[in-house]
Motif scaffolding. Structure first.
Motif, mmCIF file in Angstrom:
data_model
loop_
_atom_site.group_PDB
_atom_site.id
_atom_site.type_symbol
_atom_site.label_atom_id
_atom_site.label_comp_id
_atom_site.label_asym_id
_atom_site.label_seq_id
_atom_site.Cartn_x
_atom_site.Cartn_y
_atom_site.Cartn_z
ATOM 1 N N ASP A 176 0.831 -1.205 0.000
ATOM 2 C CA ASP A 176 0.000 0.000 0.000
ATOM 3 C C ASP A 176 0.866 1.256 0.000
ATOM 4 O O ASP A 176 1.815 1.367 0.789
ATOM 5 C CB ASP A 176 -0.920 0.005 1.222
ATOM 6 C CG ASP A 176 -2.007 -1.059 1.127
ATOM 7 O OD1 ASP A 176 -2.249 -1.560 0.013
ATOM 8 O OD2 ASP A 176 -2.608 -1.380 2.176
ATOM 9 N N VAL A 178 1.796 4.962 0.812
ATOM 10 C CA VAL A 178 1.528 5.874 1.926
ATOM 11 C C VAL A 178 2.013 7.275 1.561
ATOM 12 O O VAL A 178 3.140 7.446 1.080
ATOM 13 C CB VAL A 178 2.229 5.396 3.219
ATOM 14 C CG1 VAL A 178 2.010 6.395 4.350
ATOM 15 C CG2 VAL A 178 1.721 4.012 3.621
ATOM 16 N N SER A 204 -3.016 5.914 3.654
ATOM 17 C CA SER A 204 -2.557 4.738 2.918
ATOM 18 C C SER A 204 -3.565 4.392 1.832
ATOM 19 O O SER A 204 -4.756 4.208 2.119
ATOM 20 C CB SER A 204 -2.375 3.558 3.879
ATOM 21 O OG SER A 204 -2.068 2.373 3.174
#
Length: 386
Positions: A176, A178, A204
């Motif tokens: 993910d 960020v 995120s």
């Protein structure tokens, strides 16, 4: 040999700058005690300190001046082996004879678990950037590349402790993404030391896959291709809010820091019907700077996470990692670190750092794999330094 050459280069840069600083101070300039100033040829310039950043396992601990750009790379490894129920070790034989299978009653699903994970390794490469939008606001971005591998034992048939065989699953790809920033809430600096309080505001994005597949060995001897359990997926699948706050202080050669970070799911469920548990992390550390180019740190890190809410209907198997209730728990780690930073020449401003840690307490929603150790190795370079 390469490592020794790098360390020698850092040491040479430190010695050269120490000579420059001493000469400048004798000419009437204030003694460069310390913190972001180096005197060279009678001119005050910014120079990095080894303890100017926290341990490499801590993120969001410092800001940058307006217009400054810092690039970073971290390699992180987490090794897990064995299983816990709560804080008690439990054997694979015990798991497959006593722990109920959540999916019992469905076709080919036995009454107890029949597959047990025995070891897991997660390697992550984290690429990061920080940019000083103003002296008070620093923008941040981080993109992880993740590689996971998990080994299992499969037991034969619906009951008993006869082992059928072993198998390994793996998954890899981006995690993910960020992004967000740090906001300075308080800054104080003097000849003796400094203090900073920063607010972390990150988000995120669900760029990591949550539909990874792999081949498994079933209790009946089959090897189907199935949706891998939650632990082997690469992202959360939800948009998440990652707030935090960090306090740092330095006095002469001793520095301290404390940080809280949270991870709150902004959606009730992802596209596959579940959401990971919220995560809370708190850490505190102390570091000592032996010379301007090297410091050592010791850190305690605590985290607590809830179990998974909802369920992915494609994850059905007689293994603990397929049960959303067997995720989360509490863990306290003790970590030791070293920071190196070049002081002049080609290595000026380049930071190398490492941190190694292990749990001193784990209380898991089990059965669940226990963490053996974590290791982080990182490089950072602020283009505005030197």
């Amino acid at each position: 040999m390469a490592t020794a050459a790098i360390v020698q280069a850092f040491a040479f840069g430190a010695a050269a700058d120490s000579t420059q600083a001493t000469g400048a101070a004798s000419e009437g300039n204030p003694t460069p005690g310390s913190f972001d100033i180096l005197f060279a040829d009678g001119e005050a310039k910014r120079a990095p300190r080894a303890d100017g950043h926290g341990p490499i396992g801590v993120m969001g601990d410092h800001r940058h001046h307006e217009g400054d750009l810092m690039l970073s790379y971290r390699y992180m490894r987490m090794q897990m082996e064995g299983n816990l129920i709560g804080d008690k070790s439990v054997s694979p034989d015990t798991i497959v004879t006593t722990v109920p299978n959540r999916f019992f009653g469905r076709p080919m699903q036995p009454p107890t678990l029949r597959v047990v994970p025995t070891e897991m390794t997660m390697d992550m490469s984290m690429f990061g950037a920080m940019y000083g939008l103003t002296d008070r606001v620093t923008l941040t971005a981080m993109l992880p590349l993740i590689d996971k591998e998990m080994s299992h034992i499969t037991y034969r048939g619906p009951i008993g402790t006869t082992r059928l065989g072993t198998f390994t699953t793996d998954s890899e790809g981006i995690g993910d993404f960020v992004f967000g920033g740090l906001v300075g809430l308080y800054d104080s600096k003097s000849a003796e030391g400094e203090q900073h309080l920063n607010l972390i505001l990150n988000v995120s994005a669900p760029t990591g896959s949550i539909t990874e597949d792999g081949r498994v060995l079933t209790p009946m001897g089959g090897t189907p291709l199935v949706r891998l359990p939650y632990a082997m997926q690469l992202g959360s699948g939800t948009w998440d809010f990652l707030p935090g706050v960090t306090y740092t202080a330095r006095r002469r050669n001793l520095s301290f820091g404390a940080q809280y970070r949270g991870n709150f799911r902004l959606e009730d469920e992802n596209s596959e019907g579940y959401a990971l548990g919220d995560l809370h992390q708190a850490t505190g550390w102390a570091a000592f700077e032996w010379v301007p180019w090297v410091s050592n740190s010791v850190r305690l890190a605590y985290q607590t996470q809830g179990d998974i809410s909802g369920i992915d209907t494609n994850i059905v198997a007689p293994v603990q990692t397929a049960n959303p209730d067997f995720y989360g728990g509490d863990r306290l780690d003790l970590l030791f670190g070293v920071n190196l930073v070049g002081q002049s020449g080609a290595v000026c401003g380049h930071r190398l750092a490492a941190e190694f840690g292990f749990p001193v307490h784990q209380d898991l929603n089990g059965p669940q794999m226990e963490t053996d150790y974590t290791f982080t190795l990182g490089w950072q370079k602020a283009l505005g330094d030197c």
